[in-house]
Enzyme design. Structure first.
Site, mmCIF file in Angstrom:
data_model
loop_
_atom_site.group_PDB
_atom_site.id
_atom_site.type_symbol
_atom_site.label_atom_id
_atom_site.label_comp_id
_atom_site.label_asym_id
_atom_site.label_seq_id
_atom_site.Cartn_x
_atom_site.Cartn_y
_atom_site.Cartn_z
ATOM 1 N N ARG A 438 0.931 -1.264 -0.121
ATOM 2 C CA ARG A 438 -0.240 -0.010 -0.178
ATOM 3 C C ARG A 438 1.005 1.222 -0.016
ATOM 4 O O ARG A 438 1.984 1.125 0.293
ATOM 5 C CB ARG A 438 -0.745 0.048 1.191
ATOM 6 C CG ARG A 438 -2.122 -1.033 1.317
ATOM 7 C CD ARG A 438 -2.959 -1.115 2.471
ATOM 8 N NE ARG A 438 -3.350 0.262 2.672
ATOM 9 C CZ ARG A 438 -4.399 0.389 3.912
ATOM 10 N NH1 ARG A 438 -4.112 -0.508 4.889
ATOM 11 N NH2 ARG A 438 -4.863 1.338 4.091
ATOM 12 N N HIS A 439 0.288 2.318 -0.433
ATOM 13 C CA HIS A 439 1.264 3.611 -0.311
ATOM 14 C C HIS A 439 1.307 3.932 1.378
ATOM 15 O O HIS A 439 0.879 3.278 1.995
ATOM 16 C CB HIS A 439 0.077 4.874 -0.901
ATOM 17 C CG HIS A 439 -1.269 4.666 -0.054
ATOM 18 N ND1 HIS A 439 -1.559 5.203 1.186
ATOM 19 C CD2 HIS A 439 -2.368 4.039 -0.513
ATOM 20 C CE1 HIS A 439 -2.706 4.921 1.448
ATOM 21 N NE2 HIS A 439 -3.180 4.302 0.627
ATOM 22 N N ASN A 445 -5.791 8.662 5.886
ATOM 23 C CA ASN A 445 -5.651 7.541 6.646
ATOM 24 C C ASN A 445 -5.723 7.949 8.108
ATOM 25 O O ASN A 445 -6.212 7.601 8.863
ATOM 26 C CB ASN A 445 -4.382 6.810 6.398
ATOM 27 C CG ASN A 445 -4.287 6.024 5.275
ATOM 28 O OD1 ASN A 445 -3.499 6.051 4.334
ATOM 29 N ND2 ASN A 445 -5.564 5.655 4.796
ATOM 30 N N ARG A 490 -1.130 9.779 -3.379
ATOM 31 C CA ARG A 490 -0.370 9.005 -2.346
ATOM 32 C C ARG A 490 0.335 7.874 -2.883
ATOM 33 O O ARG A 490 1.479 7.495 -2.019
ATOM 34 C CB ARG A 490 -1.350 8.601 -1.201
ATOM 35 C CG ARG A 490 -2.743 7.743 -1.565
ATOM 36 C CD ARG A 490 -3.702 7.867 -0.693
ATOM 37 N NE ARG A 490 -5.044 6.825 -0.925
ATOM 38 C CZ ARG A 490 -6.109 7.266 -1.608
ATOM 39 N NH1 ARG A 490 -5.899 8.411 -1.915
ATOM 40 N NH2 ARG A 490 -7.101 6.312 -1.722
ATOM 41 N N GLU A 511 -7.870 3.314 -6.100
ATOM 42 C CA GLU A 511 -8.721 2.691 -4.887
ATOM 43 C C GLU A 511 -9.943 2.514 -5.319
ATOM 44 O O GLU A 511 -10.353 3.067 -6.353
ATOM 45 C CB GLU A 511 -8.476 3.568 -3.620
ATOM 46 C CG GLU A 511 -9.142 2.894 -2.476
ATOM 47 C CD GLU A 511 -8.777 1.407 -2.060
ATOM 48 O OE1 GLU A 511 -8.924 0.712 -2.782
ATOM 49 O OE2 GLU A 511 -8.513 1.453 -0.708
ATOM 50 N N TYR A 533 -24.511 1.738 5.073
ATOM 51 C CA TYR A 533 -23.677 1.073 5.893
ATOM 52 C C TYR A 533 -23.925 -0.322 6.486
ATOM 53 O O TYR A 533 -23.030 -1.229 6.001
ATOM 54 C CB TYR A 533 -23.509 1.814 7.264
ATOM 55 C CG TYR A 533 -22.421 1.504 8.333
ATOM 56 C CD1 TYR A 533 -21.264 2.013 8.154
ATOM 57 C CD2 TYR A 533 -22.889 0.431 9.279
ATOM 58 C CE1 TYR A 533 -20.274 1.561 9.071
ATOM 59 C CE2 TYR A 533 -21.814 0.064 10.054
ATOM 60 C CZ TYR A 533 -20.603 0.511 10.114
ATOM 61 O OH TYR A 533 -19.733 0.050 10.718
ATOM 62 N N ARG A 536 -23.597 -2.799 3.049
ATOM 63 C CA ARG A 536 -22.060 -3.190 2.873
ATOM 64 C C ARG A 536 -21.656 -4.263 3.766
ATOM 65 O O ARG A 536 -20.751 -4.920 3.382
ATOM 66 C CB ARG A 536 -21.264 -1.870 2.877
ATOM 67 C CG ARG A 536 -19.862 -1.902 2.463
ATOM 68 C CD ARG A 536 -19.113 -0.879 1.995
ATOM 69 N NE ARG A 536 -17.971 -1.131 1.104
ATOM 70 C CZ ARG A 536 -16.645 -1.249 1.649
ATOM 71 N NH1 ARG A 536 -16.458 -1.012 3.061
ATOM 72 N NH2 ARG A 536 -15.604 -1.486 0.680
ATOM 73 N N HIS A 577 -3.524 0.549 -3.385
ATOM 74 C CA HIS A 577 -4.477 0.827 -2.096
ATOM 75 C C HIS A 577 -4.867 -0.392 -1.681
ATOM 76 O O HIS A 577 -4.947 -1.361 -2.220
ATOM 77 C CB HIS A 577 -5.407 1.550 -2.655
ATOM 78 C CG HIS A 577 -5.011 2.860 -3.496
ATOM 79 N ND1 HIS A 577 -4.885 4.103 -2.744
ATOM 80 C CD2 HIS A 577 -4.617 2.924 -4.799
ATOM 81 C CE1 HIS A 577 -4.402 4.866 -3.747
ATOM 82 N NE2 HIS A 577 -4.165 4.415 -4.718
ATOM 83 N N LEU A 581 -5.158 -4.057 -3.471
ATOM 84 C CA LEU A 581 -4.209 -5.082 -2.779
ATOM 85 C C LEU A 581 -5.012 -6.286 -2.453
ATOM 86 O O LEU A 581 -4.177 -7.393 -2.577
ATOM 87 C CB LEU A 581 -3.100 -4.442 -2.009
ATOM 88 C CG LEU A 581 -2.252 -3.582 -2.820
ATOM 89 C CD1 LEU A 581 -1.346 -2.572 -1.774
ATOM 90 C CD2 LEU A 581 -1.341 -4.166 -3.870
HETATM 91 O O1 F6P Z 1 -9.091 3.484 4.464
HETATM 92 C C1 F6P Z 1 -8.331 3.346 3.499
HETATM 93 C C2 F6P Z 1 -8.894 2.943 2.003
HETATM 94 O O2 F6P Z 1 -7.975 2.605 1.094
HETATM 95 C C3 F6P Z 1 -10.202 3.506 1.491
HETATM 96 O O3 F6P Z 1 -9.767 4.555 0.692
HETATM 97 C C4 F6P Z 1 -11.023 2.543 0.899
HETATM 98 O O4 F6P Z 1 -12.101 3.024 0.655
HETATM 99 C C5 F6P Z 1 -10.790 1.515 2.244
HETATM 100 O O5 F6P Z 1 -9.612 1.427 2.369
HETATM 101 C C6 F6P Z 1 -11.232 -0.044 1.270
HETATM 102 O O6 F6P Z 1 -11.193 -0.791 2.507
HETATM 103 P P1 F6P Z 1 -12.872 -1.205 3.044
HETATM 104 O O7 F6P Z 1 -13.062 -1.980 1.855
HETATM 105 O O8 F6P Z 1 -12.313 -2.122 4.071
HETATM 106 O O9 F6P Z 1 -13.529 -0.032 3.559
#
Ligand code: F6P
Length: 625
Positions: A438-439, A445, A490, A511, A533, A536, A577, A581
């Site tokens: 990751r960056h 973050n 980033r 990302e 929320y 997801r 990201h 990844l």
């Molecule tokens: O929080 C860092 C990040 O790269 C966000 O930009 C992205 O939305 C998220 O992680 C992805 O992770 P998750 O799918 O667990 O929300």
């Protein structure tokens, strides 16, 4: 900066019509708070920076003394770090044999039952070893090649007709289903992610192609059998394992059936070369029987919803292939995949690997004796080997090294077979590392905001320098290596201290697009958009952010990246990201789709994937907290 505002306004105006204003406000506020002028726009897509950076913390002058082993941390236990496991051991557990008490003589009644489904086995060996028909007639209509048995799966066919046709959806959008009888799509509000069906859990092109094939193609073509053909030590099992991993990652329900595993279970691991003589009737019967058992298991699995079966055996005579084609009739389409290798050195290397890794030689203490026995076995196969020239086939000739070679394709059509050919053309076994990271930590973050395009935090900048030192040390003799980043600053900033390697920006490595949630914290989403929320949380793989992406969307757009990573012969460092990844790592580690959104991908850690002749191995380095 101006560009960012313009594009945001465009989104905002379009979205105001349909979305709650409160959500927009939260997202807009988050965006404004986080707005940082981009320092990296205008960097060309490919840049080569050969100037060494000095004087920084952990600067280059110190880098060659860096002991990279010092940073090694344990990797989670997955197939990617057990690359020395013989690939055949990772294949399907033979159901027919375990059901029959594994090592007891398999069911001799001629009838087997899987999950309550009865499948008539041909009175196989004798009935199936009929004279070999003219291959051109095998595919002709009725009667020429008579199927005596398999194909009577009526209970399942009934079930099939009740099963909906699965189409891509993001959660939030309902799933589309088409009943077998209706000609229009209905909307299915169920969020049953575990439903077994013969359609891939996939987005975009993969799902669209699957729908088209299901609507237009013959019923048996909904299931595809890739039947390997080739002499021993030609890399069949390795190719089968790799193809299985790729198709699973794309969302196709795929299983690898290894006939050697069936043979070992039923007849033990200590069969000498004589067992494999074509003029040994007991050996021939035993080998054909286990092949038929594996094929039966594969067909049963397809009738339970499995989509692509990879049938891994030598299948080196036309008679054997004819038996398989008869069993497949009305059940699945067969494509033969023949691996031919004329390079004596590669064959010798494969033979040696086989003696080291195959359970067939695990109990042979004398390496040379094992080697001689395996060479005798090979000679027995060579005497009766008949290259494929029937049906649909793909022939890979001297493709192992990735230098040249030839691929011949006959009678191949359809989306999935096309993808398979494309994948096979691009893969090779040249060993090289792929470094995934990751960056460095970004300002978002630190604030817990998702998405965005902020610059690095102080810690992130330190990581960028440490990473540069690491890469310089790890890849110092690899001048053909390249650094891939996303187009977000980033990752570009994380790559910037790395000197001497070409840097390539991929939009596909950006990302996951959080759509209207971009720039928000998870808490803000929970508070302002509780349904989103929850949706997801319930199905993170398929959930698509409003105006954004789902994990399945991300996987879909990463396919060209995977193909290019397979094709590259030199090391690649991928700086991307979290979500991206996770998806890339899952491909190499062969992790199931449903796990992808939950895979741990910590910041400031490098995952090194070693690609090579024995499979994929993983090593992790944690450069800082
Ligand atoms: O929080 C860092 C990040 O790269 C966000 O930009 C992205 O939305 C998220 O992680 C992805 O992770 P998750 O799918 O667990 O929300």
């Amino acid at each position: 900066m101006a560009m960012g505002l313009v594009s945001w306004r465009r989104v905002q105006t379009g979205f105001l019509r349909g979305a709650p204003y409160k959500e927009i406000q939260a997202s807009w506020r988050a965006y404004q708070e986080n707005l940082e002028p981009s320092t990296v726009r205008g960097i060309p897509d490919v840049s080569i920076n050969s100037v060494q950076q000095t004087g920084a913390e952990n600067g280059s002058s110190a880098s060659l003394e860096l002991d990279i082993e010092h940073y090694v941390v344990p990797a989670p236990s997955t197939s990617a770090n057990s690359g020395l496991v013989y690939a055949a051991n990772m294949t399907e557990t033979p159901r027919s044999l375990s059901r029959a008490g594994v090592l007891s003589n398999a069911d001799s009644s001629g009838s087997v039952s899987h999950s309550g489904i009865s499948v008539d086995r041909p009175a196989l060996i004798k009935d199936m070893e009929v004279s070999v028909p003219d291959p051109s007639k095998v595919y002709s209509s009725s009667g020429m090649v008579e199927s005596k048995s398999v194909g009577t799966f009526s209970p399942l066919q009934k079930q099939d007709s009740h099963r909906g046709l699965f189409v891509d959806r993001g959660v939030g959008s309902p799933r589309l289903v088409k009943s077998a009888s209706a000609s229009t799509f209905n909307i299915d509000l169920k969020l049953d992610t575990e439903t077994k069906n013969s359609m891939p859990a996939a987005a975009g092109a993969v799902a669209a192609a699957a729908v088209a094939d299901q609507m237009l193609g013959p019923k048996e073509h909904r299931h595809l059998a890739i039947v390997l053909v080739g002499l021993p030590a030609r890399g069949k099992t390795f190719t089968a394992a790799k193809l299985t991993r790729y198709l699973r990652w794309l969302g196709h329900d795929t299983k690898h059936f290894n006939v050697g595993k069936y043979r070992r279970l039923k007849h033990g691991v200590n069969q000498s070369a004589d067992f494999f003589r074509a003029d040994n009737p007991e050996g021939m019967e035993a080998r054909n029987e286990v092949a038929a058992l594996a094929m039966e298991d594969m067909i049963s699995w397809m009738h339970e919803g499995g989509q692509v079966g990879i049938f891994d055996a030598t299948n080196s005579s036309r008679k054997r292939r004819n038996m398989l084609m008869k069993m497949a009739e009305g059940n699945c389409k067969i494509i033969f995949l023949e691996t031919i290798c004329n390079d004596r050195d590669i064959i010798e290397r494969n033979i040696r690997l086989k003696i080291q890794q195959s359970p067939d030689y695990a109990e042979e203490p004398d390496f040379e004796a094992g080697l001689q026995d395996f060479k005798n076995r090979l000679a027995n196969y060579e005497k009766v080997y008949e290259p494929v020239d029937e049906g649909s086939y793909i022939k890979m000739i001297d493709m192992v090294s990735g230098h040249g070679g030839q691929i011949q394709v006959n009678n191949i059509s359809g989306y999935l077979p096309g993808r398979i050919v494309f994948f096979l053309v691009n893969t090779h076994l040249t060993p090289r590392p792929i470094l995934l990271t990751r960056h460095g930590e970004s300002r978002d973050n630190v604030r817990g905001r998702i998405g965005g395009d902020t610059i690095l935090s102080d810690a992130g900048e330190i990581y960028a320098k440490k990473l540069a030192n690491f890469v310089e040390k790890r890849l110092k003799s690899e001048r053909a290596a390249s650094i891939w980043t996303s187009t977000l600053q980033r990752t570009i900033l994380t790559a910037s201290p790395i000197a001497g390697f070409p840097k390539i920006q991929w939009r596909a490595l950006d990302e996951i697009n959080a759509g209207v949630c971009d720039g928000m914290t998870y808490e803000e989403i929970k508070k302002n958009m509780p349904e989103e929320y929850e949706a997801r949380k319930k199905d993170k793989l398929r959930y698509r952010y409003p105006r954004g992406e789902s994990y399945l969307d991300v996987i879909q757009r990463l396919e060209p990246v995977i193909i290019e990573l397979e094709r590259q012969r030199a090391p690649v460092v991928v700086i991307s990201h979290q979500a991206v990844l996770r998806a890339l790592y899952a491909y190499f580690a062969d992790r199931p789709l449903k796990e992808i959104p939950h895979i741990e991908t910590p910041l400031h850690t490098i995952i090194e994937i070693q690609m090579g002749v024995t499979g994929v191995q993983e090593k992790r380095y944690k450069l800082m907290d």
